[in-house]
Design an enzyme around this catalytic site. Structure first.
Site, mmCIF file in Angstrom:
data_model
loop_
_atom_site.group_PDB
_atom_site.id
_atom_site.type_symbol
_atom_site.label_atom_id
_atom_site.label_comp_id
_atom_site.label_asym_id
_atom_site.label_seq_id
_atom_site.Cartn_x
_atom_site.Cartn_y
_atom_site.Cartn_z
ATOM 1 N N LYS A 53 0.923 -1.377 -0.010
ATOM 2 C CA LYS A 53 0.096 -0.172 0.016
ATOM 3 C C LYS A 53 0.921 1.306 0.021
ATOM 4 O O LYS A 53 0.751 2.189 -0.821
ATOM 5 C CB LYS A 53 -0.835 0.092 1.237
ATOM 6 N N GLN A 97 -4.585 -1.571 9.607
ATOM 7 C CA GLN A 97 -4.403 -2.937 8.689
ATOM 8 C C GLN A 97 -5.104 -3.836 10.063
ATOM 9 O O GLN A 97 -4.787 -4.111 11.179
ATOM 10 C CB GLN A 97 -2.907 -3.187 8.811
ATOM 11 N N ASP A 120 -10.888 2.699 4.173
ATOM 12 C CA ASP A 120 -11.312 1.454 3.971
ATOM 13 C C ASP A 120 -12.992 1.418 3.907
ATOM 14 O O ASP A 120 -13.356 0.296 3.411
ATOM 15 C CB ASP A 120 -10.939 0.449 5.022
#
Ligand code: NAP
Length: 283
Positions: A53, A97, A120
């Protein structure tokens, strides 16, 4: 018949190129697009995801910060870190994460992220906005699938779409996005009776289960579009999806491979969510 392959790597590159352009346009207006990533602990798979990422951000010219916190980080410390990022105007997207170590309440952490920076798209506010047809951040994997369907020219209005899987991060938001696009949606899961009776009637199938070779050629209507979200290790140790690719590609009209399908698009859509957030700040 052999299905047309929907190439996730190529489409993700196109998406990254478009994002890079938008990042430059914002930079010209004095805004550096920023994504903050937090990794707690040393889960090797998570470390790879996070590294990728950060690499993607570099490619498109975004500023990314990576906080690597030890596995024994307290929930309070993590929440304080998130609060600081929420208050930092240089940060447009925040990503923690998952999974988190067991002593940290994942739900509380997701809810601590500002809904305006929730790259997200997992915050309940963003889930609610998606549900009510006014999405702000969309979860990256189903958002990427929608881009792939659009790119493949798969008609969705009036189509019958079957989503296999009902998780909060893939199955449910996927079903909502397909519904918003005008499809008639069936959601299947582990308690579904006779899965094949549903998939055989589908114009579009999205498999998001985590079981290799769950979807076989006899379960697919000729010409259907098949999207494989699953990520599994086959008996040979190689990465594979939920779809028996060799068999289903003989029946389907279009199909995504694994690897090189939904995975790269999921990564690309995180960049899209972040640039959209930055653009909203200057709008
Ligand atoms: P998850 O939370 O474990 O959900 C799996 C879903 O599959 C559940 O809804 C489950 O039903 C259903 N299921 C299990 N066995 C089934 C069966 N035999 N028939 C029909 N449905 C069944 O997983 P997830 O997070 O949604 O992820 C799904 C897969 O996608 C995994 O392989 C994951 O690694 C992969 N993934 C890939 C990407 C990517 O970027 N490519 C991103 C995210 C996830 P119940 O609800 O009844 O248990």
């Amino acid at each position: 018949m052999s299905a047309r392959i929907i190439d996730g790597n190529a489409l993700a590159q196109t998406v990254r190129n478009e994002v890079a352009l938008r990042v430059r346009r914002l930079a010209d207006r004095g805004v550096q697009t920023g994504l903050a990533v937090i990794l707690v602990g040393d889960n090797p798979a998570s470390a790879v995801y996070v590294r990728n990422k950060v690499k993607d951000c570099e490619e498109v010219g975004m500023v990314s910060t990576l906080d690597r916190l030890p596995a024994d980080t307290s929930e309070a410390t993590l929440l304080a870190r998130i609060a600081a990022l929420n208050a930092n105007p240089q940060v447009h997207g925040i990503l923690v994460q998952l999974p988190l170590p067991a002593h940290i309440d994942e739900h509380r952490v997701i809810e601590a992220i500002s809904p305006a920076k929730d790259a997200d798209g997992f915050h309940v506010s963003n889930v609610g906005l998606l549900m009510t047809g006014k999405p702000l951040f969309r979860p990256c994997t189903p958002y990427g699938v929608m881009k792939m369907l659009e790119h493949a020219g798969t008609p969705l209005e009036g189509a019958h779409a079957v989503v296999i899987g009902r998780s909060n991060i893939v199955g449910k938001p996927q079903a909502l996005m397909l519904l918003a696009a005008g499809a008639t949606v069936t959601i299947c899961h582990s308690r579904t009776r006779d899965l094949a009776s549903h998939t055989r009637r589908a114009d579009v199938i999205v498999a998001a289960v985590g079981k290799a070779a769950l979807l076989t050629a006899d379960m697919v209507k000729p010409g259907a579009t098949v999207i494989d979200v699953g990520m599994n290790r086959g008996a040979d140790g190689k990465l594979c999806g939920d779809v028996d690719y060799a068999g289903v590609s003989q029946v389907a009209g279009a199909i995504t491979p694994v690897p090189g399908g939904v995975g790269p698009m999921t990564r690309a859509m995180l960049l899209v969510n972040t640039i959209e957030a930055a653009e909203r700040c200057v709008a």
